[in-house]
Design a protein around this motif. Sequence first.
Motif, PDB file in Angstrom:
ATOM      1  N   HIS A   1       0.881  -1.176   0.000  1.00  0.00           N
ATOM      2  CA  HIS A   1       0.000   0.000   0.000  1.00  0.00           C
ATOM      3  C   HIS A   1       0.917   1.224   0.000  1.00  0.00           C
TER       4      HIS A   1
ATOM      5  N   MET B   1      -4.932   4.772  -7.317  1.00  0.00           N
ATOM      6  CA  MET B   1      -5.333   3.453  -7.785  1.00  0.00           C
ATOM      7  C   MET B   1      -5.735   2.600  -6.576  1.00  0.00           C
ATOM      8  N   ASN B   2      -5.905   1.307  -6.827  1.00  0.00           N
ATOM      9  CA  ASN B   2      -6.340   0.388  -5.778  1.00  0.00           C
ATOM     10  C   ASN B   2      -5.517   0.476  -4.504  1.00  0.00           C
ATOM     11  N   ARG B   3      -4.188   0.466  -4.664  1.00  0.00           N
ATOM     12  CA  ARG B   3      -3.301   0.422  -3.493  1.00  0.00           C
ATOM     13  C   ARG B   3      -2.474   1.686  -3.331  1.00  0.00           C
TER      14      ARG B   3
END
Length: 348
Positions: free
Chosen positions: A112, A132-134
């Motif tokens: 992360h 983004m996602n992480r």
Amino acid sequence: MIDMQQTKIKVNFSRVLGTPLVPLCARAKISKEYSSLFNDAKAIELIEQIDYDFLTLEKSSGDYLLFATAARAMQFDNKVKAYIKEHPHASVVNLGAGFDTGFYRVDNGAIHWYDLDLPEIIEVRKHLLPEMNRTACIANSFLDPGWCQAIKNENGIFMIAGGLFRFFDEAQVRQFFSLIADRLPGSEIVFEAESKSSNDVDGRCGAYGAGWSDEEPEKRDAMQEDCIRALKNGWTILPQSLKSQMIGALTTSTRPQSAEWDDFETWWDQLSAQEKGEAMSDFFFGFTCKCPLEDASEMVAWDDRITVVDQFPLFRDIPRDPSLSMSVRQFMDYTDEKGRIKIVHVRV
């Protein structure tokens, strides 16, 4: 602040100091010219997308300073990769992130990543490098404890701080490390530190290693010529107010009569070697490092929760590639030999 025009992203940087653009420019330039040493494909992609005069910025920064910035990224990447090899789901916090693209260089598919900077920087960053996602952007000062609550801390925390601490005095940097020890204990942090001698401007070397000793005048003069050439290239893009501010900040006994380049060049040619060293510090770096550090062990006296993991010269293990310019190789040798800039890795 952002305007899409055909294939270029037009960005109004009026609210953003030019500082974050220099590392981006440096990483792209070094990646293009010395890809065997360093490769930041995302940085290249960004400068090709942004409608900005990066060529002039590149010429105004000096090859050795651009390479030093990329070298810092190389060393930080190695440290992050080593940490996430042991802690594959760790949180990585990029303090004073600017437009850094570190995540794209080191991502293992599980970390992360948090990019922390002031709101005006983060506003632009989110357009250029969307979350983004992480990955997540945090608009805050690194001295404000509030941001710590956003960090996942169950799988280890690693922080990087490139070019950040030199803008703050020792009391503020101490405050930060105590803050991390209180809020995010066990975190590891890597940053670059300038020695106290980097602040010495005595005509022999100048700040940040931008010169050489009087015993080696050819090397000293070559470095100063590189500096002045870069400054001349950049003079055309500097606003009048900044030129006047820079001239006003000179500590030499004389100053240029105006902000015109001809006046500056006439003034420069009349300076002694010592005065040129002083001017290089005043002009090229604007200020000395506010929190110099001769040895990382000094930090233990700041807070006994700080443990030094590692420290080493900025250019350690980076090849003096023959394709690099003479001024870059001189700067690498000079900086490491004199211990002027170090990479420091601590745990709190």
